[in-house]
Design a protein around this motif. Structure first.
Motif, PDB file in Angstrom:
ATOM      1  N   TYR A  80       0.822  -1.215   0.000  1.00 21.33           N
ATOM      2  CA  TYR A  80       0.000   0.000   0.000  1.00 21.33           C
ATOM      3  C   TYR A  80       0.856   1.266   0.000  1.00 21.33           C
ATOM      4  O   TYR A  80       0.618   2.175  -0.805  1.00 21.33           O
ATOM      5  CB  TYR A  80      -0.942   0.021   1.204  1.00 21.33           C
ATOM      6  CG  TYR A  80      -2.128  -0.895   1.079  1.00 21.33           C
ATOM      7  CD1 TYR A  80      -3.387  -0.396   0.765  1.00 21.33           C
ATOM      8  CD2 TYR A  80      -2.005  -2.261   1.278  1.00 21.33           C
ATOM      9  CE1 TYR A  80      -4.484  -1.231   0.653  1.00 21.33           C
ATOM     10  CE2 TYR A  80      -3.093  -3.104   1.162  1.00 21.33           C
ATOM     11  CZ  TYR A  80      -4.327  -2.590   0.843  1.00 21.33           C
ATOM     12  OH  TYR A  80      -5.402  -3.417   0.725  1.00 21.33           O
ATOM     13  N   GLY A  81       1.806   1.332   0.911  1.00 21.19           N
ATOM     14  CA  GLY A  81       2.627   2.536   1.032  1.00 21.19           C
ATOM     15  C   GLY A  81       3.402   2.834  -0.233  1.00 21.19           C
ATOM     16  O   GLY A  81       3.447   3.981  -0.687  1.00 21.19           O
ATOM     17  N   SER A  82       3.994   1.802  -0.819  1.00 15.65           N
ATOM     18  CA  SER A  82       4.767   1.999  -2.042  1.00 15.65           C
ATOM     19  C   SER A  82       3.891   2.471  -3.188  1.00 15.65           C
ATOM     20  O   SER A  82       4.271   3.363  -3.945  1.00 15.65           O
ATOM     21  CB  SER A  82       5.482   0.706  -2.442  1.00 15.65           C
ATOM     22  OG  SER A  82       6.456   0.365  -1.500  1.00 15.65           O
ATOM     23  N   PHE A  83       2.720   1.876  -3.313  1.00 21.06           N
ATOM     24  CA  PHE A  83       1.844   2.266  -4.414  1.00 21.06           C
ATOM     25  C   PHE A  83       1.418   3.720  -4.288  1.00 21.06           C
ATOM     26  O   PHE A  83       1.475   4.483  -5.258  1.00 21.06           O
ATOM     27  CB  PHE A  83       0.605   1.360  -4.498  1.00 21.06           C
ATOM     28  CG  PHE A  83      -0.258   1.682  -5.682  1.00 21.06           C
ATOM     29  CD1 PHE A  83       0.073   1.210  -6.942  1.00 21.06           C
ATOM     30  CD2 PHE A  83      -1.375   2.491  -5.551  1.00 21.06           C
ATOM     31  CE1 PHE A  83      -0.708   1.523  -8.055  1.00 21.06           C
ATOM     32  CE2 PHE A  83      -2.167   2.808  -6.647  1.00 21.06           C
ATOM     33  CZ  PHE A  83      -1.825   2.322  -7.906  1.00 21.06           C
ATOM     34  N   TYR A  84       0.985   4.121  -3.098  1.00 20.79           N
ATOM     35  CA  TYR A  84       0.547   5.504  -2.917  1.00 20.79           C
ATOM     36  C   TYR A  84       1.698   6.483  -3.110  1.00 20.79           C
ATOM     37  O   TYR A  84       1.533   7.539  -3.729  1.00 20.79           O
ATOM     38  CB  TYR A  84      -0.132   5.694  -1.557  1.00 20.79           C
ATOM     39  CG  TYR A  84      -1.526   5.116  -1.553  1.00 20.79           C
ATOM     40  CD1 TYR A  84      -2.530   5.660  -2.357  1.00 20.79           C
ATOM     41  CD2 TYR A  84      -1.852   4.026  -0.772  1.00 20.79           C
ATOM     42  CE1 TYR A  84      -3.805   5.127  -2.385  1.00 20.79           C
ATOM     43  CE2 TYR A  84      -3.128   3.480  -0.786  1.00 20.79           C
ATOM     44  CZ  TYR A  84      -4.102   4.038  -1.597  1.00 20.79           C
ATOM     45  OH  TYR A  84      -5.364   3.509  -1.626  1.00 20.79           O
TER      46      TYR A  84
ATOM     47  N   ASP B 205      13.264   3.323  -8.034  1.00 20.31           N
ATOM     48  CA  ASP B 205      14.566   3.063  -7.396  1.00 20.31           C
ATOM     49  C   ASP B 205      14.520   3.404  -5.908  1.00 20.31           C
ATOM     50  O   ASP B 205      15.006   2.639  -5.070  1.00 20.31           O
ATOM     51  CB  ASP B 205      15.677   3.881  -8.070  1.00 20.31           C
ATOM     52  CG  ASP B 205      16.049   3.368  -9.449  1.00 20.31           C
ATOM     53  OD1 ASP B 205      15.660   2.223  -9.796  1.00 20.31           O
ATOM     54  OD2 ASP B 205      16.711   4.120 -10.192  1.00 20.31           O
ATOM     55  N   MET B 206      13.927   4.548  -5.585  1.00 22.21           N
ATOM     56  CA  MET B 206      13.856   4.958  -4.189  1.00 22.21           C
ATOM     57  C   MET B 206      12.968   3.998  -3.385  1.00 22.21           C
ATOM     58  O   MET B 206      13.330   3.587  -2.283  1.00 22.21           O
ATOM     59  CB  MET B 206      13.325   6.389  -4.070  1.00 22.21           C
ATOM     60  CG  MET B 206      13.328   6.913  -2.638  1.00 22.21           C
ATOM     61  SD  MET B 206      12.915   8.653  -2.561  1.00 22.21           S
ATOM     62  CE  MET B 206      14.370   9.345  -3.331  1.00 22.21           C
ATOM     63  N   LEU B 207      11.830   3.637  -3.923  1.00 21.09           N
ATOM     64  CA  LEU B 207      10.930   2.708  -3.229  1.00 21.09           C
ATOM     65  C   LEU B 207      11.584   1.335  -3.053  1.00 21.09           C
ATOM     66  O   LEU B 207      11.400   0.688  -2.020  1.00 21.09           O
ATOM     67  CB  LEU B 207       9.609   2.573  -3.986  1.00 21.09           C
ATOM     68  CG  LEU B 207       8.722   3.804  -3.964  1.00 21.09           C
ATOM     69  CD1 LEU B 207       7.566   3.647  -4.935  1.00 21.09           C
ATOM     70  CD2 LEU B 207       8.221   4.095  -2.559  1.00 21.09           C
TER      71      LEU B 207
END
Length: 176
Positions: free
Chosen positions: A144-148, A163-165
């Motif tokens: 969830y966090g990565s997608f948002y 890359d950051m995620l």
């Protein structure tokens, strides 16, 4: 499957996606969809219970296509940076369909469906994670966090954000 049935279903899906790209799901009627697809209402009801059933089937199909685009779903915990890259490239490959199907009241369903599919894969490989609170929290946060974050920050460049995620998820999974 009979070619006529395939053609009819494709016509229904195409009409739905065209309408859905312009309207909220709540505003689409079976009558309107049937007119656009050039079919009778009885034909629609042969294949689907209602508009929401059609939408759910397409959502599940899209989530499955995203998951099937992952070469290594098992990398979520062992190589989360690689997993994150694979997941976001799978998301971007389905970008137009995602933004059409998963908008408005259906926006959260992409992540729900993706998480459910991935959990089944992960828990079949690592049954010990099923009841592990830390693994579940990290998994949900990662999805969830990565997608948002990706959706809100993609203007900085999709590859840079991915890359950051990937790096963030690698560090987060070290907590496990």
């Amino acid at each position: 499957m009979d070619k006529r049935i395939e053609k009819t279903k494709r016509s229904i899906v195409n009409a739905f996606l065209e309408l859905r790209s312009r309207k909220a799901i709540e505003k689409i009627t079976v009558k309107e969809l049937c007119e656009k697809a050039e079919i009778n209402k009885s034909t629609f009801y042969t294949h689907f219970k209602d508009i929401y059933d059609l939408s759910e089937q397409l959502e599940i199909q899209t989530a499955n296509e995203i998951i099937s685009g992952l070469r290594h779903p098992e990398y979520l915990f062992s190589k989360p940076d690689i997993f994150t890259r694979e997941l976001f490239y799978a998301y971007t490959a389905q970008g137009h369909l995602i933004h059409t199907l998963f908008s408005g009241s259906r926006a959260n369903m992409l992540l729900v469906r993706t998480e459910n599919c991935l959990k089944e894969i992960i828990f079949s490989l690592r049954p010990d994670y099923r009841e592990n609170a830390a693994a579940n929290v990290l998994f949900t946060h990662s999805i969830y966090g990565s997608f948002y974050a990706f959706e809100h920050c993609r203007g900085f460049g999709e590859d840079a954000v991915i890359d950051m995620l990937s790096e963030i998820n690698r560090k987060i999974m070290e907590l496990l």
